[in-house]
Motif scaffolding. Structure first.
Motif, PDB file in Angstrom:
ATOM      1  N   VAL A   1      -1.987 -11.425  -1.841  1.00 44.50           N
ATOM      2  CA  VAL A   1      -2.472 -10.626  -2.964  1.00 44.50           C
ATOM      3  C   VAL A   1      -3.066  -9.327  -2.463  1.00 44.50           C
ATOM      4  CG1 VAL A   1      -4.221 -10.535  -4.780  1.00 44.50           C
ATOM      5  CG2 VAL A   1      -2.852 -12.588  -4.478  1.00 44.50           C
ATOM      6  N   SER A   2      -3.838  -9.372  -1.400  1.00 43.14           N
ATOM      7  CA  SER A   2      -4.463  -8.149  -0.908  1.00 43.14           C
ATOM      8  C   SER A   2      -3.421  -7.204  -0.326  1.00 43.14           C
ATOM      9  CB  SER A   2      -5.550  -8.471   0.116  1.00 43.14           C
ATOM     10  OG  SER A   2      -4.975  -9.110   1.230  1.00 43.14           O
ATOM     11  N   ALA A   3      -2.325  -7.704   0.228  1.00 40.94           N
ATOM     12  CA  ALA A   3      -1.266  -6.836   0.745  1.00 40.94           C
ATOM     13  C   ALA A   3      -0.587  -6.108  -0.412  1.00 40.94           C
ATOM     14  CB  ALA A   3      -0.247  -7.650   1.534  1.00 40.94           C
ATOM     15  N   GLU A   4      -0.366  -6.811  -1.520  1.00 43.02           N
ATOM     16  CA  GLU A   4       0.243  -6.176  -2.683  1.00 43.02           C
ATOM     17  C   GLU A   4      -0.715  -5.160  -3.295  1.00 43.02           C
ATOM     18  OE1 GLU A   4       1.257  -9.328  -5.304  1.00 43.02           O
ATOM     19  OE2 GLU A   4       2.784 -10.140  -3.961  1.00 43.02           O
ATOM     20  N   ALA A   5      -1.988  -5.463  -3.272  1.00 39.37           N
ATOM     21  CA  ALA A   5      -2.980  -4.577  -3.859  1.00 39.37           C
ATOM     22  C   ALA A   5      -3.091  -3.281  -3.081  1.00 39.37           C
ATOM     23  CB  ALA A   5      -4.336  -5.268  -3.928  1.00 39.37           C
ATOM     24  N   ARG A   6      -2.833  -3.308  -1.800  1.00 39.80           N
ATOM     25  CA  ARG A   6      -2.941  -2.094  -0.990  1.00 39.80           C
ATOM     26  C   ARG A   6      -1.774  -1.152  -1.228  1.00 39.80           C
ATOM     27  NH1 ARG A   6      -3.213  -4.521   4.594  1.00 39.80           N
ATOM     28  NH2 ARG A   6      -3.476  -6.528   3.634  1.00 39.80           N
ATOM     29  N   GLY A   7      -0.726  -1.631  -1.812  1.00 39.71           N
ATOM     30  CA  GLY A   7       0.427  -0.776  -2.057  1.00 39.71           C
ATOM     31  C   GLY A   7       1.156  -0.464  -0.765  1.00 39.71           C
ATOM     32  N   VAL A   8       1.723  -1.452  -0.171  1.00 38.12           N
ATOM     33  CA  VAL A   8       2.461  -1.258   1.065  1.00 38.12           C
ATOM     34  C   VAL A   8       3.684  -0.405   0.761  1.00 38.12           C
ATOM     35  CG1 VAL A   8       3.721  -2.456   2.902  1.00 38.12           C
ATOM     36  CG2 VAL A   8       1.670  -3.472   1.926  1.00 38.12           C
ATOM     37  N   PRO A   9       3.881   0.701   1.505  1.00 38.88           N
ATOM     38  CA  PRO A   9       5.018   1.576   1.215  1.00 38.88           C
ATOM     39  C   PRO A   9       6.333   0.882   1.578  1.00 38.88           C
ATOM     40  CG  PRO A   9       3.867   2.331   3.166  1.00 38.88           C
ATOM     41  CD  PRO A   9       3.059   1.216   2.579  1.00 38.88           C
TER      42      PRO A   9
ATOM     43  N   GLU B   1       9.283   2.721   1.296  1.00 37.98           N
ATOM     44  CA  GLU B   1      10.144   3.789   1.811  1.00 37.98           C
ATOM     45  C   GLU B   1       9.305   4.723   2.665  1.00 37.98           C
ATOM     46  OE1 GLU B   1      12.106   5.828  -1.326  1.00 37.98           O
ATOM     47  OE2 GLU B   1      12.917   4.002  -2.208  1.00 37.98           O
ATOM     48  N   PRO B   2       9.945   5.439   3.598  1.00 36.01           N
ATOM     49  CA  PRO B   2       9.188   6.391   4.416  1.00 36.01           C
ATOM     50  C   PRO B   2       8.652   7.533   3.562  1.00 36.01           C
ATOM     51  CG  PRO B   2      11.549   6.503   4.921  1.00 36.01           C
ATOM     52  CD  PRO B   2      11.347   5.380   3.970  1.00 36.01           C
ATOM     53  N   GLN B   3       7.552   8.147   4.016  1.00 37.98           N
ATOM     54  CA  GLN B   3       6.955   9.245   3.257  1.00 37.98           C
ATOM     55  C   GLN B   3       7.878  10.458   3.237  1.00 37.98           C
ATOM     56  OE1 GLN B   3       3.168   9.828   5.149  1.00 37.98           O
ATOM     57  NE2 GLN B   3       2.171   8.305   3.841  1.00 37.98           N
ATOM     58  N   ASP B   4       8.434  10.781   4.375  1.00 33.46           N
ATOM     59  CA  ASP B   4       9.346  11.932   4.457  1.00 33.46           C
ATOM     60  C   ASP B   4      10.751  11.387   4.719  1.00 33.46           C
ATOM     61  OD1 ASP B   4      10.611  14.308   4.789  1.00 33.46           O
ATOM     62  OD2 ASP B   4       9.352  15.017   6.437  1.00 33.46           O
ATOM     63  N   VAL B   5      11.546  11.270   3.670  1.00 35.15           N
ATOM     64  CA  VAL B   5      12.858  10.646   3.768  1.00 35.15           C
ATOM     65  C   VAL B   5      13.791  11.460   4.657  1.00 35.15           C
ATOM     66  CG1 VAL B   5      14.859   9.861   2.430  1.00 35.15           C
ATOM     67  CG2 VAL B   5      12.562   9.593   1.497  1.00 35.15           C
TER      68      VAL B   5
END
Length: 113
Positions: A88-96, A98-102
């Motif tokens: 639950v805490s991993a989902e709450a952190r918003g794990v990316p 996709e890469p930030q700079d595609v």
């Protein structure tokens, strides 16, 4: 050789041998007989201990699986709960995902082959 026979052989030798009869010294044959007697006693003692251990192990009641499970069930439930909290805490952190700079990521991947 049984321990009683080994002991009797040593005692018989001590009665018959002129050197050993005095009790002040012992001949090489007496020494060899005493060594063999000691080894025989040790091996008989070891066999007896192993037999006793096997009998104790066979007599010990083994616990049925349900009783074994009761012993560890609390720990398993605790670790399941911890694992669920971690998910639950991993989902709450918003794990990316996709890469930030595609574009930069694409260049790096192309460079790697």
């Amino acid at each position: 050789m049984c321990p009683t026979k080994a002991r009797n052989d040593v005692n018989w030798h001590r009665k018959v041998c002129g050197v050993c009869k005095t009790g002040r010294a012992r001949c090489p044959i007496a020494r060899e007989l005493e060594i063999r007697m000691g080894r025989t006693d040790a091996s008989v003692r070891l066999a007896h201990e192993q037999r006793e251990s096997a009998l104790r192990a066979a007599a010990a009641p083994s616990l049925p699986r349900t009783q074994l499970w009761r012993r560890v069930a609390k720990d398993v439930q605790r670790s399941d709960a911890r694992r669920a909290i971690g998910a639950v805490s991993a989902e709450a952190r918003g794990v990316p995902l996709e890469p930030q700079d595609v574009k930069a990521h694409g260049r790096r991947q192309a460079g790697l082959g």
